[in-house]
Scaffold this active site. Sequence first.
Site, PDB file in Angstrom:
ATOM      1  N   HIS A   1      77.184  87.208  35.472  1.00 38.01           N
ATOM      2  CA  HIS A   1      75.826  86.739  35.719  1.00 38.01           C
ATOM      3  C   HIS A   1      74.973  87.958  36.073  1.00 38.01           C
ATOM      4  O   HIS A   1      75.495  89.039  36.307  1.00 38.01           O
ATOM      5  CB  HIS A   1      75.819  85.726  36.873  1.00 38.01           C
ATOM      6  CG  HIS A   1      76.472  86.292  38.085  1.00 38.01           C
ATOM      7  ND1 HIS A   1      77.828  86.173  38.321  1.00 38.01           N
ATOM      8  CD2 HIS A   1      75.990  87.053  39.096  1.00 38.01           C
ATOM      9  CE1 HIS A   1      78.139  86.822  39.421  1.00 38.01           C
ATOM     10  NE2 HIS A   1      77.036  87.366  39.923  1.00 38.01           N
TER      11      HIS A   1
ATOM     12  N   HIS B   1      71.669  94.462  35.649  1.00 42.51           N
ATOM     13  CA  HIS B   1      72.781  94.697  34.728  1.00 42.51           C
ATOM     14  C   HIS B   1      73.812  93.582  34.871  1.00 42.51           C
ATOM     15  O   HIS B   1      73.760  92.804  35.822  1.00 42.51           O
ATOM     16  CB  HIS B   1      73.442  96.053  35.014  1.00 42.51           C
ATOM     17  CG  HIS B   1      74.130  96.109  36.337  1.00 42.51           C
ATOM     18  ND1 HIS B   1      73.451  96.311  37.523  1.00 42.51           N
ATOM     19  CD2 HIS B   1      75.436  95.931  36.680  1.00 42.51           C
ATOM     20  CE1 HIS B   1      74.305  96.279  38.531  1.00 42.51           C
ATOM     21  NE2 HIS B   1      75.526  96.043  38.054  1.00 42.51           N
TER      22      HIS B   1
END
Length: 191
Positions: A44, A131
């Site tokens: 995630h 990221h």
Amino acid sequence: MNQGNRVFIAISLSEAISKKIEVIQDKLKKTKADVRWVKPANIHLTLKFLGNITPEQISGLKQGLEKIARKFQPFSIFIEEMGSFPSIDSPRVIWVGISRGKEILNKMNKAIEDDLAKIGFPREERAFHPHLTLGRCRSSKHRSQLAKQIKTESAFLGALAVDRISIYKSLLTSEGPVYSLLSDVVLKGRA
């Protein structure tokens, strides 16, 4: 819920993006580097890790995120740009970055940090770099082969429509973390 839930705020991925991540991980695994790979279903985009918090704090957190969600309308991000921390030649954390949509993510992270600071959560000291973490090196075994593969890997995974912020609980187990969705907060901003 019990006292002391490990909680984080994140943007969930689509199933299509998760499958593409699995393909990239499979290519990187062929280097035989000593990496603890994150399960694709667990990947995630973390906006804020809060650590252990109480049920009352979770309630306050949700209210704060509802206010923030009124400031942001749904948007898209492009997931691409393979890399590693601290550097590409010395990978410890392997990631896929965000190109388009990074500015909105930075604004959203700042709004979350500002709002949560008002209710007693400490600000993150490190700069926010959106990221997706694919894995973490456990040793230097085959690290140079891994670095070489990361450099050659093309990682445009596609666009992701972001229309909500999610609150997750993380339970640490011997098999790795297990994430449970506590709440979704839908973005409601207007153009």
